[in-house]
Design an enzyme around this catalytic site. Structure first.
Site, PDB file in Angstrom:
ATOM      1  N   GLU A 200       0.836  -1.196   0.000  1.00 42.68           N
ATOM      2  CA  GLU A 200       0.000   0.000   0.000  1.00 42.68           C
ATOM      3  C   GLU A 200       0.872   1.247   0.000  1.00 42.68           C
ATOM      4  O   GLU A 200       2.036   1.221   0.416  1.00 42.68           O
ATOM      5  CB  GLU A 200      -0.896   0.042   1.241  1.00 42.68           C
ATOM      6  CG  GLU A 200      -1.990  -0.991   1.266  1.00 42.68           C
ATOM      7  CD  GLU A 200      -2.839  -0.901   2.521  1.00 42.68           C
ATOM      8  OE1 GLU A 200      -3.967  -1.424   2.499  1.00 42.68           O
ATOM      9  OE2 GLU A 200      -2.383  -0.311   3.522  1.00 42.68           O
ATOM     10  N   HIS A 235       3.425   0.451  16.330  1.00 43.83           N
ATOM     11  CA  HIS A 235       2.075   0.105  15.850  1.00 43.83           C
ATOM     12  C   HIS A 235       1.137  -0.334  16.966  1.00 43.83           C
ATOM     13  O   HIS A 235       0.029  -0.803  16.693  1.00 43.83           O
ATOM     14  CB  HIS A 235       2.136  -0.974  14.758  1.00 43.83           C
ATOM     15  CG  HIS A 235       3.007  -0.619  13.591  1.00 43.83           C
ATOM     16  ND1 HIS A 235       2.659   0.347  12.669  1.00 43.83           N
ATOM     17  CD2 HIS A 235       4.226  -1.068  13.209  1.00 43.83           C
ATOM     18  CE1 HIS A 235       3.621   0.453  11.759  1.00 43.83           C
ATOM     19  NE2 HIS A 235       4.576  -0.396  12.066  1.00 43.83           N
ATOM     20  N   ARG A 291     -14.440  -7.352  16.767  1.00 44.66           N
ATOM     21  CA  ARG A 291     -14.505  -7.634  18.207  1.00 44.66           C
ATOM     22  C   ARG A 291     -14.595  -6.319  18.960  1.00 44.66           C
ATOM     23  O   ARG A 291     -14.546  -5.243  18.370  1.00 44.66           O
ATOM     24  CB  ARG A 291     -13.248  -8.380  18.649  1.00 44.66           C
ATOM     25  CG  ARG A 291     -11.960  -7.637  18.273  1.00 44.66           C
ATOM     26  CD  ARG A 291     -10.734  -8.228  18.895  1.00 44.66           C
ATOM     27  NE  ARG A 291      -9.505  -7.714  18.336  1.00 44.66           N
ATOM     28  CZ  ARG A 291      -8.965  -6.534  18.618  1.00 44.66           C
ATOM     29  NH1 ARG A 291      -9.572  -5.724  19.484  1.00 44.66           N
ATOM     30  NH2 ARG A 291      -7.833  -6.143  18.066  1.00 44.66           N
ATOM     31  N   VAL A 294      -9.810  -2.692  22.892  1.00 43.57           N
ATOM     32  CA  VAL A 294      -9.261  -2.316  24.192  1.00 43.57           C
ATOM     33  C   VAL A 294      -9.775  -0.930  24.600  1.00 43.57           C
ATOM     34  O   VAL A 294     -10.099  -0.678  25.750  1.00 43.57           O
ATOM     35  CB  VAL A 294      -7.716  -2.312  24.146  1.00 43.57           C
ATOM     36  CG1 VAL A 294      -7.131  -1.809  25.459  1.00 43.57           C
ATOM     37  CG2 VAL A 294      -7.179  -3.701  23.824  1.00 43.57           C
TER      38      VAL A 294
END
Length: 450
Positions: A200, A235, A291, A294
């Protein structure tokens, strides 16, 4: 509504789910390894089952052990939390094959979004803007070099099955391509058993913006605004806030509608997060996490909703409690991730907690499974808590965060608390003028760690 659910996780997120279930009158089952026998989530659940030794592979990642725990206790559904098996399509299929309910999306949606190339192709078809790049996997170095020249350097090479920052390498120029290409493939193979990569365009100063979505599985979906997660190390997010300080109400409404419409089109069920790079007023899709995140508490803070409660409700067949029209932003929220790590190198610091005192007061939330005398085991992720604050606006939230960090006591192990105290002194953090590269540059300059 379910009578009993099993929480297939540990630590603060397991405790988070158990709390929501208790408020709903739903009984909970905690599973744990032998290393977690004294963990808070085990103490707080209605029932607990030991599912194996300390190794995650033999306990929290053991699908047969988790299914057996359901059969032993009579649990009707499984909440995966995040991490471990939360995005494992095979796990979902096994759950369904045993007549149980997975509190989350379908196995098909997890498979689609778990493969980065398939996810990007799907999102393009759904009208979600994507980063310019290869149409699929890139098999050879010659193909990679040709694409690099077409896209324009710098480019980033990513493992198709990657995650958590692994299998991602940047080629600043054509000379860097061979090293970056081979390294990304090798990391993909060693970490995920798959060496396929894609390429990308690498944006130079983007922000990391993610949109929280929620669907009922019947063609209705909403968005709950965005979170700015640009302060990252390797990251990995360390500081998240909502709403994003660089996003306008018009941009929020525009990209939020695109995401909600896409989820409605595929009849997505439960919570999900669509992640973007944002630069010069444009959003570029990078991945979707199927999901709970955090950092979900900052969204809960500004919208006044309980996302875990809603996950359980929708999975049981009940309709969503909120509509797009009644989701209104109230104030500003910030979360910092507290890790048992020793600065400046962020080495894990397991050990016994000699003293723990959680901060309190208006607008302060501490999600943690710590207690005085608890021994942090060395076998799992070093995240030990999340400090979340909410204020009427961003300045008040920042002030509240500083005050709460001053009250927080975690003795006995090294933590990342000093990092956040230092960051709050920085003008870029105070003004919100940062991007995804800012923190690593700051760490290199101030701590000698990149």
């Amino acid at each position: 509504m379910f009578n009993k659910i099993l929480v297939a996780n540990r630590g603060e997120i397991a405790l988070r789910v158990i709390r929501a279930a208790r408020e709903m009158g739903v009984k909970s089952v905690a599973v744990h390894s032998t290393a977690d026998s004294d963990a808070m989530h085990v103490r707080m659940a209605d029932e607990s089952v030991c599912i194996g030794p300390p190794s995650s592979q033999q306990s929290y990642l053991s699908i047969p052990a988790i299914i057996a725990a359901c059969e032993i206790t009579g649990a009707e559904a499984i909440h995966p939390g995040y991490g471990f098996l939360s995005e494992n399509a095979g796990f979902v299929q096994v759950i369904e094959d045993h007549g149980l309910t997975f509190i989350g999306p379908t196995a098909e949606h997890i498979r689609i979004m778990g493969d980065k190339i398939t996810a990007k192709d799907t999102m393009k078809k759904l009208g979600v803007p994507c980063v310019p790049g290869s149409e699929g996997g890139v098999a050879t170095l010659d193909e990679a070099k040709k694409l690099g020249a077409e896209i324009g350097y710098p480019v980033i090479i990513k493992a198709t099955a990657g995650g958590g920052g692994k299998g991602m390498k940047v080629a600043q120029t054509a000379k860097d391509m061979e090293r970056a290409f081979q390294t990304a493939r090798a990391e993909g193979k060693s970490n995920f058993g798959n060496d396929e990569v894609y390429i990308e365009k690498y944006l130079t100063t983007p922000r990391h913006i993610e949109i929280q979505v929620f669907g009922d599985g019947k063609g209705r979906a909403v968005h709950l605004g965005e979170r700015d997660c640009s302060l990252q190390r390797r990251h990995q997010k360390v500081f998240e806030e909502a709403p994003g300080p660089a996003i306008s109400a018009e941009e929020r409404a525009r990209i939020g509608k695109v995401c909600a419409d896409a989820m409605a089109d595929i009849s997505y069920i439960g919570a999900g997060t669509i992640e973007f790079l944002y630069e010069n007023g444009e959003f570029y899709f990078i991945e979707m996490n199927t999901r709970l995140q955090v950092e979900h508490p900052v969204t809960e803070g500004i919208f006044g909703v309980d996302l875990v409660r809603e996950q359980i409700r929708v999975a049981s067949g009940l309709p969503m409690e909120f509509t797009q029209e009644n989701l209104k932003i109230n104030g500003h929220a910030i979360e910092v991730r507290l890790n048992a790590e020793k600065l400046p190198n962020f080495r894990p610091s397991p050990g016994r907690i000699s003293q723990y005192h959680a901060p309190g007061g208006l607008g302060v939330r501490m999600d943690s499974a710590l207690y005085d005398g608890y021994s942090i085991p060395p076998y799992y992720d070093s995240l030990i808590g999340k400090l979340i604050v909410h204020g009427r606006d961003r300045p008040e939230a920042l002030a509240r965060l500083g005050r709460a960090l001053g009250e927080l006591i975690i003795d006995g192990v090294d933590t990342t608390i000093p990092l956040f105290r230092a960051l709050l002194e920085e003008e870029a953090v105070q003004t919100g003028a940062y991007n995804i590269h800012w923190l690593e540059h700051w760490l290199e300059t101030n701590l000698g760690e990149a």
